[in-house]
Design an enzyme around this catalytic site. Structure first.
Site, PDB file in Angstrom:
ATOM      1  N   CYS A   4       0.847  -1.201   0.000  1.00  0.00           N
ATOM      2  CA  CYS A   4       0.000   0.000   0.000  1.00  0.00           C
ATOM      3  C   CYS A   4       0.889   1.260   0.000  1.00  0.00           C
ATOM      4  O   CYS A   4       1.763   1.433   0.858  1.00  0.00           O
ATOM      5  CB  CYS A   4      -0.893  -0.028   1.239  1.00  0.00           C
ATOM      6  SG  CYS A   4      -1.741   1.515   1.557  1.00  0.00           S
ATOM      7  N   CYS A   7       0.669   3.270   3.275  1.00  0.00           N
ATOM      8  CA  CYS A   7       1.391   2.621   4.382  1.00  0.00           C
ATOM      9  C   CYS A   7       2.892   2.869   4.227  1.00  0.00           C
ATOM     10  O   CYS A   7       3.599   3.070   5.220  1.00  0.00           O
ATOM     11  CB  CYS A   7       1.103   1.130   4.418  1.00  0.00           C
ATOM     12  SG  CYS A   7      -0.487   0.717   5.173  1.00  0.00           S
ATOM     13  N   ASP A  30      -1.290  16.294  -1.670  1.00  0.00           N
ATOM     14  CA  ASP A  30      -1.554  15.349  -2.760  1.00  0.00           C
ATOM     15  C   ASP A  30      -0.512  15.549  -3.856  1.00  0.00           C
ATOM     16  O   ASP A  30      -0.170  16.681  -4.202  1.00  0.00           O
ATOM     17  CB  ASP A  30      -2.970  15.565  -3.308  1.00  0.00           C
ATOM     18  CG  ASP A  30      -3.433  14.413  -4.173  1.00  0.00           C
ATOM     19  OD1 ASP A  30      -4.364  13.698  -3.751  1.00  0.00           O
ATOM     20  OD2 ASP A  30      -2.865  14.210  -5.267  1.00  0.00           O
ATOM     21  N   ASN A  86     -13.471   9.295  -1.374  1.00  0.00           N
ATOM     22  CA  ASN A  86     -13.868   8.348  -2.413  1.00  0.00           C
ATOM     23  C   ASN A  86     -13.836   6.950  -1.821  1.00  0.00           C
ATOM     24  O   ASN A  86     -12.853   6.563  -1.177  1.00  0.00           O
ATOM     25  CB  ASN A  86     -12.909   8.439  -3.606  1.00  0.00           C
ATOM     26  CG  ASN A  86     -12.971   9.800  -4.275  1.00  0.00           C
ATOM     27  OD1 ASN A  86     -14.037  10.420  -4.311  1.00  0.00           O
ATOM     28  ND2 ASN A  86     -11.847  10.276  -4.776  1.00  0.00           N
ATOM     29  N   GLY A  92     -14.786   5.912  -7.189  1.00  0.00           N
ATOM     30  CA  GLY A  92     -13.598   6.574  -7.740  1.00  0.00           C
ATOM     31  C   GLY A  92     -12.356   6.446  -6.878  1.00  0.00           C
ATOM     32  O   GLY A  92     -11.381   7.169  -7.085  1.00  0.00           O
ATOM     33  N   HIS A  99      -8.649   7.780   3.139  1.00  0.00           N
ATOM     34  CA  HIS A  99      -8.117   9.147   3.160  1.00  0.00           C
ATOM     35  C   HIS A  99      -9.223  10.149   2.911  1.00  0.00           C
ATOM     36  O   HIS A  99     -10.176   9.888   2.196  1.00  0.00           O
ATOM     37  CB  HIS A  99      -6.993   9.333   2.131  1.00  0.00           C
ATOM     38  CG  HIS A  99      -7.349   8.901   0.739  1.00  0.00           C
ATOM     39  ND1 HIS A  99      -7.358   7.581   0.353  1.00  0.00           N
ATOM     40  CD2 HIS A  99      -7.722   9.617  -0.346  1.00  0.00           C
ATOM     41  CE1 HIS A  99      -7.718   7.498  -0.915  1.00  0.00           C
ATOM     42  NE2 HIS A  99      -7.955   8.716  -1.367  1.00  0.00           N
ATOM     43  N   HIS A 101      -9.759  13.845   1.296  1.00  0.00           N
ATOM     44  CA  HIS A 101      -9.185  14.941   0.517  1.00  0.00           C
ATOM     45  C   HIS A 101      -9.709  16.253   1.101  1.00  0.00           C
ATOM     46  O   HIS A 101     -10.893  16.393   1.396  1.00  0.00           O
ATOM     47  CB  HIS A 101      -9.673  14.909  -0.934  1.00  0.00           C
ATOM     48  CG  HIS A 101      -9.258  13.721  -1.733  1.00  0.00           C
ATOM     49  ND1 HIS A 101      -8.266  13.769  -2.680  1.00  0.00           N
ATOM     50  CD2 HIS A 101      -9.706  12.447  -1.742  1.00  0.00           C
ATOM     51  CE1 HIS A 101      -8.136  12.588  -3.251  1.00  0.00           C
ATOM     52  NE2 HIS A 101      -9.007  11.764  -2.702  1.00  0.00           N
TER      53      HIS A 101
END
Ligand code: AMP
Ligand code: ZN
Length: 112
Positions: A4, A7, A30, A86, A92, A99, A101
């Protein structure tokens, strides 16, 4: 083996542009921002998505959500910001580590 991406960021195996860290949460910019400010808040523990959350995650989810306005303010989003979670392929989601956003700072988001 855990492959991941988020991670790996938590473990320090991948770099990130960190803006916040505590024992449970991490936040970073991001890598492909869709707004002038675009930050992701993640739990340090691997949770696939919001669909995998249950009662035991209430405190963690609350902390993630409450961190959003704090980070937004710190990054100059005084007039407001947008949050997005998402969930799953149909929602999506591309990175399967929970997480939130947070984004804003002008452009298409601003309404007249
Ligand atoms: P989502 O579609 O909600 O799963 O969005 C995943 C987000 O993670 C996207 O906005 C990506 O630009 C972002 N992302 C992917 N890899 C990284 C990375 N290594 N560092 C920071 N952000 C990333
Ligand atoms: Zn993970």
């Amino acid at each position: 083996m855990n492959d991941c991406i988020f991670c790996k960021i938590v473990d320090g195996a991948l770099p990130s542009n960190k803006v916040y860290e505590d024992d449970e949460l991490l936040a970073f910019h991001d890598i492909h921002p869709i707004a002038p400010v675009h930050i992701l808040i993640i739990p340090k523990t691997h949770i696939v998505s919001l669909s995998e959350c249950g009662n035991k995650h209430q405190n963690l989810l609350g902390r993630m959500l409450l961190l959003a306005p704090e980070l937004a303010r710190k990054h100059g989003l005084e007039t407001g910001f947008r949050t997005m979670i998402n969930t799953g392929h149909g929602g999506g989601q591309e990175v399967f580590h929970l997480h939130i956003h947070i984004f804003g700072g002008g452009g298409k988001l601003a309404r007249t």
